[in-house]
Write an enzyme that holds these catalytic residues in place. Structure first.
Site, PDB file in Angstrom:
ATOM      1  N   ASP A 199       0.842  -1.191   0.000  1.00  0.00           N
ATOM      2  CA  ASP A 199       0.000   0.000   0.000  1.00  0.00           C
ATOM      3  C   ASP A 199       0.884   1.251   0.000  1.00  0.00           C
ATOM      4  O   ASP A 199       1.902   1.302   0.678  1.00  0.00           O
ATOM      5  CB  ASP A 199      -0.928   0.001   1.228  1.00  0.00           C
ATOM      6  CG  ASP A 199      -2.081   0.983   1.075  1.00  0.00           C
ATOM      7  OD1 ASP A 199      -3.231   0.532   0.910  1.00  0.00           O
ATOM      8  OD2 ASP A 199      -1.823   2.214   1.104  1.00  0.00           O
ATOM      9  N   GLY A 215     -16.133   2.793   3.437  1.00  0.00           N
ATOM     10  CA  GLY A 215     -14.894   3.566   3.348  1.00  0.00           C
ATOM     11  C   GLY A 215     -14.038   3.227   2.142  1.00  0.00           C
ATOM     12  O   GLY A 215     -12.837   3.515   2.127  1.00  0.00           O
ATOM     13  N   GLN A 216     -14.647   2.635   1.121  1.00  0.00           N
ATOM     14  CA  GLN A 216     -13.870   2.281  -0.079  1.00  0.00           C
ATOM     15  C   GLN A 216     -13.553   3.545  -0.876  1.00  0.00           C
ATOM     16  O   GLN A 216     -14.461   4.332  -1.179  1.00  0.00           O
ATOM     17  CB  GLN A 216     -14.684   1.298  -0.944  1.00  0.00           C
ATOM     18  CG  GLN A 216     -13.898   0.787  -2.152  1.00  0.00           C
ATOM     19  CD  GLN A 216     -14.685  -0.245  -2.966  1.00  0.00           C
ATOM     20  OE1 GLN A 216     -15.864  -0.505  -2.698  1.00  0.00           O
ATOM     21  NE2 GLN A 216     -14.026  -0.824  -3.956  1.00  0.00           N
ATOM     22  N   HIS A 270     -10.209  -4.894  -3.713  1.00  0.00           N
ATOM     23  CA  HIS A 270      -8.906  -5.228  -3.133  1.00  0.00           C
ATOM     24  C   HIS A 270      -9.094  -5.663  -1.694  1.00  0.00           C
ATOM     25  O   HIS A 270      -9.954  -5.165  -0.981  1.00  0.00           O
ATOM     26  CB  HIS A 270      -7.933  -4.047  -3.216  1.00  0.00           C
ATOM     27  CG  HIS A 270      -8.499  -2.764  -2.686  1.00  0.00           C
ATOM     28  ND1 HIS A 270      -9.379  -1.986  -3.421  1.00  0.00           N
ATOM     29  CD2 HIS A 270      -8.346  -2.131  -1.497  1.00  0.00           C
ATOM     30  CE1 HIS A 270      -9.730  -0.939  -2.712  1.00  0.00           C
ATOM     31  NE2 HIS A 270      -9.127  -0.994  -1.527  1.00  0.00           N
ATOM     32  N   HIS A 288      -7.232  -5.724   1.890  1.00  0.00           N
ATOM     33  CA  HIS A 288      -6.108  -5.214   2.673  1.00  0.00           C
ATOM     34  C   HIS A 288      -5.623  -6.345   3.581  1.00  0.00           C
ATOM     35  O   HIS A 288      -6.430  -6.937   4.319  1.00  0.00           O
ATOM     36  CB  HIS A 288      -6.543  -4.062   3.590  1.00  0.00           C
ATOM     37  CG  HIS A 288      -7.006  -2.823   2.884  1.00  0.00           C
ATOM     38  ND1 HIS A 288      -6.213  -1.700   2.746  1.00  0.00           N
ATOM     39  CD2 HIS A 288      -8.189  -2.521   2.305  1.00  0.00           C
ATOM     40  CE1 HIS A 288      -6.887  -0.760   2.114  1.00  0.00           C
ATOM     41  NE2 HIS A 288      -8.094  -1.223   1.828  1.00  0.00           N
TER      42      HIS A 288
HETATM   43  P1  5GP Z   1      -9.745   1.605   0.132  1.00  0.00           P
HETATM   44  O1  5GP Z   1      -9.921   2.869   0.919  1.00  0.00           O
HETATM   45  O2  5GP Z   1     -10.394   1.721  -1.219  1.00  0.00           O
HETATM   46  O3  5GP Z   1     -10.155   0.358   0.878  1.00  0.00           O
HETATM   47  O4  5GP Z   1      -8.192   1.451  -0.054  1.00  0.00           O
HETATM   48  C1  5GP Z   1      -7.464   2.017  -1.087  1.00  0.00           C
HETATM   49  C2  5GP Z   1      -6.018   1.888  -0.712  1.00  0.00           C
HETATM   50  O5  5GP Z   1      -5.239   2.065  -1.875  1.00  0.00           O
HETATM   51  C3  5GP Z   1      -5.526   2.916   0.315  1.00  0.00           C
HETATM   52  O6  5GP Z   1      -5.007   2.244   1.444  1.00  0.00           O
HETATM   53  C4  5GP Z   1      -4.459   3.716  -0.444  1.00  0.00           C
HETATM   54  O7  5GP Z   1      -3.365   4.052   0.367  1.00  0.00           O
HETATM   55  C5  5GP Z   1      -4.066   2.758  -1.548  1.00  0.00           C
HETATM   56  N1  5GP Z   1      -3.636   3.376  -2.782  1.00  0.00           N
HETATM   57  C6  5GP Z   1      -4.261   4.367  -3.468  1.00  0.00           C
HETATM   58  N2  5GP Z   1      -3.606   4.645  -4.603  1.00  0.00           N
HETATM   59  C7  5GP Z   1      -2.553   3.798  -4.662  1.00  0.00           C
HETATM   60  C8  5GP Z   1      -1.509   3.589  -5.624  1.00  0.00           C
HETATM   61  O8  5GP Z   1      -1.421   4.245  -6.663  1.00  0.00           O
HETATM   62  N3  5GP Z   1      -0.596   2.618  -5.334  1.00  0.00           N
HETATM   63  C9  5GP Z   1      -0.671   1.866  -4.175  1.00  0.00           C
HETATM   64  N4  5GP Z   1       0.276   0.939  -3.996  1.00  0.00           N
HETATM   65  N5  5GP Z   1      -1.650   2.030  -3.270  1.00  0.00           N
HETATM   66  C10 5GP Z   1      -2.571   2.980  -3.508  1.00  0.00           C
END
Ligand code: 5GP
Ligand code: ZN
Length: 116
Positions: free
Chosen positions: A35, A95-96, A102, A104
Site C-alpha cells: 500500500d 470507506g472504499q 482489493h 487489505h
Molecule cells: P480503500 O480505501 O479503497 O479500501 O483502499 C485504497 C487503498 O489504496 C488505500 O489504502 C491507499 O493508500 C491505496 N492506494 C491508493 N492509490 C494507490 C496507488 O497508486 N498505489 C498503491 N500501492 N496504493 C494505492
C-alpha cells in the site's frame, strides 16, 4: 476468466504497469502490492487482475477464494504468526476509496476493535 480493464481505474493502471508499484506477488488472476500509505508495518493490497468494482459486484466463488487464499499465503510467507487483519472496504459506508476490489492484509502490530 474475464480480463476486463477500466482505463480510468488507478488499480487497472497499476496492473498494466502504467502506475509503478512494489509487487509481492503476480499470478494469472491477481497481484499483491504494498500500500502507498501503509497503516501498519505490513500493509498489502491483494486484487484481481480483472476490473471488478467491489466484493458486492463479484459473483465468482473461485476468484473470491483465490484472493483470500492469496492473502493467507502472504501472511504465512511474511511470518505474521501473531495474527493479522484482512479488510475489504466496500462502498461509501465501508470507506472504499478505490473502486477496484482489493483485500487489505495488515499485520505487524495489534489492532483495535471496533474499527472506526
Ligand atoms: P480503500 O480505501 O479503497 O479500501 O483502499 C485504497 C487503498 O489504496 C488505500 O489504502 C491507499 O493508500 C491505496 N492506494 C491508493 N492509490 C494507490 C496507488 O497508486 N498505489 C498503491 N500501492 N496504493 C494505492
Ligand atoms: Zn480496475
Amino acid at each position: 476468466m474475464s480480463t476486463n480493464t477500466d482505463a480510468n481505474c488507478i488499480f487497472c493502471k497499476v496492473i498494466n504497469g502504467q502506475i509503478p508499484s512494489q509487487k509481492l506477488s503476480d499470478d494469472e488472476h491477481s497481484i499483491a502490492i504494498s500500500d502507498l500509505n501503509p497503516q501498519a508495518p505490513v500493509h498489502i493490497l491483494i486484487m484481481p487482475k480483472m476490473h471488478v468494482a467491489s466484493i458486492a459486484a463479484l459473483d465468482s466463488p473461485e476468484l473470491t477464494g483465490h484472493l483470500f487464499q492469496k492473502a493467507k499465503k502472504l501472511a504465512t510467507e511474511l511470518k505474521l504468526e501473531k495474527g493479522f487483519r484482512i479488510v475489504v472496504n466496500t462502498g461509501d459506508d465501508g470507506g472504499q476509496t478505490v473502486h477496484h476490489l482489493h483485500i487489505h492484509l495488515l499485520g505487524g502490530r495489534a489492532f483495535g476493535w471496533p474499527p472506526g
